[in-house]
Every structure is written in C-alpha cells, then in structure tokens.
Design a protein around this motif. Sequence first.
Motif, PDB file in Angstrom:
ATOM      1  N   PHE A 149     -19.085  25.912  41.187  1.00  0.00           N
ATOM      2  CA  PHE A 149     -19.499  25.990  39.781  1.00  0.00           C
ATOM      3  C   PHE A 149     -18.723  25.019  38.893  1.00  0.00           C
ATOM      4  O   PHE A 149     -19.313  24.256  38.145  1.00  0.00           O
ATOM      5  N   ALA A 150     -17.363  25.120  38.933  1.00  0.00           N
ATOM      6  CA  ALA A 150     -16.515  24.240  38.121  1.00  0.00           C
ATOM      7  C   ALA A 150     -16.894  24.257  36.648  1.00  0.00           C
ATOM      8  O   ALA A 150     -16.940  23.222  35.987  1.00  0.00           O
ATOM      9  N   LEU A 151     -17.170  25.448  36.119  1.00  0.00           N
ATOM     10  CA  LEU A 151     -17.439  25.564  34.681  1.00  0.00           C
ATOM     11  C   LEU A 151     -16.136  25.353  33.915  1.00  0.00           C
ATOM     12  O   LEU A 151     -15.049  25.493  34.475  1.00  0.00           O
ATOM     13  N   PHE A 152     -16.257  25.012  32.629  1.00  0.00           N
ATOM     14  CA  PHE A 152     -15.076  24.896  31.786  1.00  0.00           C
ATOM     15  C   PHE A 152     -14.750  26.291  31.247  1.00  0.00           C
ATOM     16  O   PHE A 152     -15.479  26.804  30.402  1.00  0.00           O
ATOM     17  N   PRO A 153     -13.656  26.897  31.708  1.00  0.00           N
ATOM     18  CA  PRO A 153     -13.420  28.303  31.355  1.00  0.00           C
ATOM     19  C   PRO A 153     -13.097  28.534  29.879  1.00  0.00           C
ATOM     20  O   PRO A 153     -13.229  29.647  29.408  1.00  0.00           O
ATOM     21  N   TRP A 154     -12.689  27.479  29.174  1.00  0.00           N
ATOM     22  CA  TRP A 154     -12.360  27.659  27.758  1.00  0.00           C
ATOM     23  C   TRP A 154     -13.581  27.506  26.862  1.00  0.00           C
ATOM     24  O   TRP A 154     -13.498  27.626  25.651  1.00  0.00           O
ATOM     25  N   ASN A 191     -20.482  25.229  27.389  1.00  0.00           N
ATOM     26  CA  ASN A 191     -20.564  24.534  28.668  1.00  0.00           C
ATOM     27  C   ASN A 191     -21.846  23.714  28.772  1.00  0.00           C
ATOM     28  O   ASN A 191     -21.814  22.553  29.161  1.00  0.00           O
ATOM     29  N   TYR A 239     -17.764  34.018  27.869  1.00  0.00           N
ATOM     30  CA  TYR A 239     -16.919  33.059  28.574  1.00  0.00           C
ATOM     31  C   TYR A 239     -17.169  33.189  30.078  1.00  0.00           C
ATOM     32  O   TYR A 239     -17.527  34.276  30.552  1.00  0.00           O
ATOM     33  N   LYS A 271     -15.341  33.733  32.575  1.00  0.00           N
ATOM     34  CA  LYS A 271     -14.682  34.845  33.271  1.00  0.00           C
ATOM     35  C   LYS A 271     -15.450  36.156  33.084  1.00  0.00           C
ATOM     36  O   LYS A 271     -15.222  37.108  33.833  1.00  0.00           O
ATOM     37  N   GLU A 272     -16.322  36.191  32.103  1.00  0.00           N
ATOM     38  CA  GLU A 272     -17.074  37.423  31.857  1.00  0.00           C
ATOM     39  C   GLU A 272     -18.414  37.456  32.603  1.00  0.00           C
ATOM     40  O   GLU A 272     -19.214  38.355  32.393  1.00  0.00           O
ATOM     41  N   ARG A 290     -25.986  23.475  32.875  1.00  0.00           N
ATOM     42  CA  ARG A 290     -25.076  22.475  32.313  1.00  0.00           C
ATOM     43  C   ARG A 290     -25.419  21.079  32.813  1.00  0.00           C
ATOM     44  O   ARG A 290     -25.359  20.103  32.074  1.00  0.00           O
ATOM     45  N   GLU A 347      -8.662  22.755  38.855  1.00  0.00           N
ATOM     46  CA  GLU A 347      -9.753  22.586  39.815  1.00  0.00           C
ATOM     47  C   GLU A 347     -10.339  21.173  39.683  1.00  0.00           C
ATOM     48  O   GLU A 347     -10.855  20.795  38.641  1.00  0.00           O
ATOM     49  N   LYS A 375     -12.943  19.789  40.708  1.00  0.00           N
ATOM     50  CA  LYS A 375     -14.376  19.616  40.409  1.00  0.00           C
ATOM     51  C   LYS A 375     -14.681  19.713  38.923  1.00  0.00           C
ATOM     52  O   LYS A 375     -15.707  19.233  38.461  1.00  0.00           O
ATOM     53  N   MET A 376     -13.756  20.335  38.171  1.00  0.00           N
ATOM     54  CA  MET A 376     -13.907  20.359  36.725  1.00  0.00           C
ATOM     55  C   MET A 376     -13.789  18.932  36.184  1.00  0.00           C
ATOM     56  O   MET A 376     -14.541  18.525  35.302  1.00  0.00           O
ATOM     57  N   SER A 385     -16.875  17.015  37.162  1.00  0.00           N
ATOM     58  CA  SER A 385     -17.987  17.325  36.262  1.00  0.00           C
ATOM     59  C   SER A 385     -17.870  16.494  34.995  1.00  0.00           C
ATOM     60  O   SER A 385     -18.854  15.940  34.510  1.00  0.00           O
ATOM     61  N   MET A 423     -20.285  13.446  33.420  1.00  0.00           N
ATOM     62  CA  MET A 423     -20.855  13.461  32.073  1.00  0.00           C
ATOM     63  C   MET A 423     -20.461  12.209  31.292  1.00  0.00           C
ATOM     64  O   MET A 423     -20.866  12.046  30.147  1.00  0.00           O
ATOM     65  N   PRO A 478      -7.009  21.472  27.694  1.00  0.00           N
ATOM     66  CA  PRO A 478      -7.435  22.866  27.509  1.00  0.00           C
ATOM     67  C   PRO A 478      -7.317  23.718  28.761  1.00  0.00           C
ATOM     68  O   PRO A 478      -6.961  24.888  28.683  1.00  0.00           O
ATOM     69  N   TRP A 517      -9.811  33.171  26.208  1.00  0.00           N
ATOM     70  CA  TRP A 517     -10.767  32.939  27.292  1.00  0.00           C
ATOM     71  C   TRP A 517     -10.167  33.109  28.673  1.00  0.00           C
ATOM     72  O   TRP A 517     -10.893  33.228  29.649  1.00  0.00           O
ATOM     73  N   GLN A 559      -9.631  40.320  32.193  1.00  0.00           N
ATOM     74  CA  GLN A 559     -10.692  41.011  31.480  1.00  0.00           C
ATOM     75  C   GLN A 559     -10.422  42.488  31.275  1.00  0.00           C
ATOM     76  O   GLN A 559     -10.672  43.048  30.231  1.00  0.00           O
TER      77      GLN A 559
END
Lengths: 281, 261
Positions: free
Chosen positions: A107-112, A118, A153, A155-156, A169, B148, B150-151, B154, B158, B172, B249, B253
């Motif tokens: 995935f490598a999403l931006f967690p912030w 995203n 986010y 993590k949720e 994305r 990570e 891969k971040m 990504s 872009m 960040p 973030w 949780q």
Amino acid sequence: MTIVPARSSEWVRPVAQQEPASAIIEIDRVSQVFQTSARKDHVALSDISLTIEEGAFVSILGPSGCGKSTLLYIVGGFVSPTSGAAKMKGQAITAPGPDRGPVFQEFALFPWKTVLGNVMYGPRQQGVRATEAEAQSRALIEMVGLKGYENFYPKELSGGMKQRVALARTLAYHPEVLLMDEPFGALDAHTRTRLQNDLLNIWERDRKTVLFVTHSVDEAVFLSDKVVMMSKSPGRIRQVIDIDLPRPRRRNELLLDPRYQKYVVDIERMFDESDEGGVSA
Amino acid sequence: MMSPAAVTKYAAPVLACIGLLAVWQVASLALKNDSFPTAIEAISAIPSILGDKESLINILASLRRMAMGFGAAVLVSIPLGLLMGRSAAIAAFFNPLLMVIYPVPKAALMPIIMLWLGVGDITKTLVIFLGVSLPVIYHSFEGAKAIEEKMLWSGAAMGLSPLQRLVRIVLPAALPEILTGCRTGLVLALITMITSEMIARQSGAGNILFNALDMGQYDTVFAMIIIVGAMGICLDAIFERVRARLVRWSEPQFDMPLSFS
Ligand SMILES: Nc1ncnc2c1ncn2[C@@H]1O[C@H](COP(=O)(O)OP(=O)(O)OP(=O)(O)O)[C@@H](O)[C@H]1O
Ligand SMILES: [Mg+2]
C-alpha cells in the motif's frame, strides 16, 4: 443443463485493439541478481524479455518469490536491473515518473494524510487546482467504495480499505501505465469482484496500459489480454498466453463461457505440472 | 460528575506533590539543619523572587538563551539527522564525529568555549545548542532510516524531486520520532542552561541560585529549585500537547489497558 456461450458473436472488439498496436514497454533481456546477506548471489530474474503493447492489459502470474514484484519495480524505474534494460516508448527507463503509476503490495500510503489527502496528493503535485483535485478525488474514493471515509487516517482503515485507497491514489494522477502488484490480494470476494469490474471499466474507457501482478489464475484470465506465466528460481518467463476472449467482458457471462473455462483449467494445469517438477528449464 | 478514571488522572499528581512536600516538611523539621529549610519556608520565598525585577530579568534572560539554543539546535539537527538517515555517505561522514561528541558532558566543553567566546550569551547559548543537538539528530536519523521505502517510491512516481521527498515525505513520516528527540532535547536544554550559568556566573536563573548558595540564603536556593523545576514541568507539558496534536495520525488507536488481575 447446457452451457450457452452468451451472444458472443454480437460482441464487437473495441476499436483500439484493431489498430496496429505499438509497443509501449519493452523489457529486453533483463536479469536481476541480489546480493543476499548470506553473501550468495540470488538470481531473482533471469533473462526476461517481454513487449507490452499500448493499451494492453497484461497479467503476470507466478508462484511467490518468482520475481513478479521485482519486474514491476524495474519497469517503474525504482530498481535498475543487473543487466538488460527496460524501455518506455523507446526511452530507457532510468527513474520513476508520473507516466508509470505503481500500486504497491504494501500500500505505502502516507500515514499523516487522510484518505482524501492521500488521493489528492498526486494531482496536487501535478499542479491541479485544489478544488478540482478534491472533486476528482472524492469521485474516485466513492468509486472504490470508501465514501464516508474521506477524513479517516490510514491507521483507522482495514487492510482491504488501505488497498483501495492505494488504488485510488494512483488512478488520481492518470498514469499512462498502471503497475499493479496484487492490488486485490487483501479484499473479500465481493469487493474484489466489484473492483475488478471497476478496473475493467476504467481500462476500457481510458485504454491505459496495465501490468498486473496476481496469484489468481481466475483473475488473470478474466482481466487480461495476455497472461505471462513465470517460474521460480531463477525467475523466468515460462509462457505467454494470449487470452482471446471478447470484450467488454461481463463476469456472469464469462464464467459460463467454455473458452474462459478452458483458459483457467489449462493455466492451472501448467502450474500443477511445474509444482511436480515436470517442466525442465 | 467526573468518572473515577478522570478523578485518578487529575488527583494523582496533586496528591503526589502534596505528599512530597509533606515528607520534605517533616524531614526538614526533624533534621533541624540550617541548609535544609522547610517546604513552607522555601515556598514562601518564591513570591519575593518573582516579585523582584532584577531576578525576573535574570530568569527571562535564561529562558531566552534556552529558547535560542533549543531553536537553533532543532533547526540544524533535524535536517542533518534526516539527511544522515537517507544517505549512507552523509551518515558515514557524521557518525564518527557524533560518536566522539556524544559521551562528552557538554558543560565540560564550557571552559574552552569561554576562553574563545567569553562568558556572555553566545557561550551559554552554544552549550545549550550542543546539549540539545545530539538527541534530536539521533532520533531524526532513526526516524528517517525506518521509513518504508515504497512511500518514497510513491512520491517519486508522483514526480517529487529528492529534496521534495525529504521535506514532504521523510520529514512528516519521521515526525513522531523527531518529536520524541525534541522532547528529550527540551529537558536537556533546561539542564544545560542551569549548568552553563553555574559555570559562567554572570546572570540567569542558575546565577541567582548559586549566589544565594554562596550567601547562605537557603530558602532562596530551594525556592529557585522549585521555580526551575516548575518551568521544566510546564515546558514539557506544553510541548507534549503540541506533540500530541502534530502526530495524532500515528498514535495507537485503542487504549489497551494492562490488566494485572
Ligand atoms: N532487496 C532484495 N534483496 C535481496 N533479495 C531480494 C530483494 N528483493 C527481492 N529479493 C528476492 O528476489 C526474489 C523475488 O522477489 P519478489 O518480491 O520479486 O517476488 P514476488 O514474485 O513478488 O513474490 P510474492 O508473490 O510473494 O510477492 C525473492 O526470492 C526475494 O527473496
Ligand atoms: Mg511481490
């Protein structure tokens, strides 16, 4: 009960496929050798040559560890091959670029960033105005079935939800080539089917070139023009199978189509043979 | 009505403080030592210190040096740490240097710095700067290293340039770790601030404290300790609030209470 090939004669192939197809990606004798911590060279990819035509949907099928991700990274420009070269539109690939959009297995999403943040990231980077980028992104988020989760986010989110955000994305900045690494791996059967259909719709509409890594024979046959079967250690191309099924494909119709069934059965048999060691290199 | 958990949360620190002061009071009364005033004597010396213009100017000067040293250290250390975390060459260059500096108490460098730069603000600010830098560099380095890959890929896909990736992805993503370093750095800033004023006795909160010690005004000494301690607690609490906001973030949780039953 009889199995009727539903109205297949009426199906007309889309115009784009009738034009002489030109190669968009050429992979030329690519090998990848990793230095492992055990100080032994590990050949992940051996002498891979593959041409992908513009607008084609190509799946890469193969057992775990056969180098599918590595091949995708080379086309993406994230990893340079030990030998050989990959080209995009005749230009050697040396770096990543917005013309090739990856959807990573991790995935490598931006967690912030939130889900919306995203998805908007790519278009904003490309200079799309904020209001426009937001509108497009919201539509994409809805398409992947995450309406209402815009302000969550990463993590949720569950694994499957993250995977859908990752897909949205990448779609958001309109890459010419999609490099998808098991993008539907973490989804339940229902969502998986829905997203397969959505991906096909997008692809049929925009005629993007898709390089799609999967473990699922079923999925590969359903989606692709071409299935590239790989074998393990060292990772090689075993066979390239053209999937000659009409488009647009509808899942409920295709499942009943004996030609589809034959592709699936044949490819599965080939895998079984390689498991038994029945195929020599 | 507050829930029992909320009562515990707010009442516990207050009770701990009262308990500490009570033990202090009793111990002091029992020992009857001139250099160990009672808690009440120390506390009643606080208003006269804070009411005195001269002392107030001194304390504010201390805080100003601390803010400058801390700010400068953060501005230099975060980029340096992040670069070290993302570039093996930069890490290889700076790591040995930092390893040499790391175990040296920064205050021990003060005599030399005083020799070069005098006993003024620059020297003291520089010592604070050195004290804060190392934990911030270290945590920024660790944070940047753990990202990570891969971040970043990504981001590159872009169209982000290497510098943009450093500022808009590495920074960040490493922020929770960086802020942990900054929090340690803030406490170290307070400590080096007092130490520096103890060595270069000219002005500042540390100077008031040690002057009072020389003159045998022990209630003032203890009052200053309370004031400095309170400053530390307040700064840390404010910082923690800001930190929690910035990295909401990344916080876990669910609260998963440890159960001992
Ligand atoms: N950075 C690396 N260093 C060393 N070896 C690596 C590295 N990346 C991959 N490999 C090795 O290369 C081989 C192919 O890896 P790759 O991730 O491409 O497989 P895959 O086909 O995508 O597998 P899966 O289906 O499980 O995702 C594996 O044997 C792996 O151990
Ligand atoms: Mg993989």
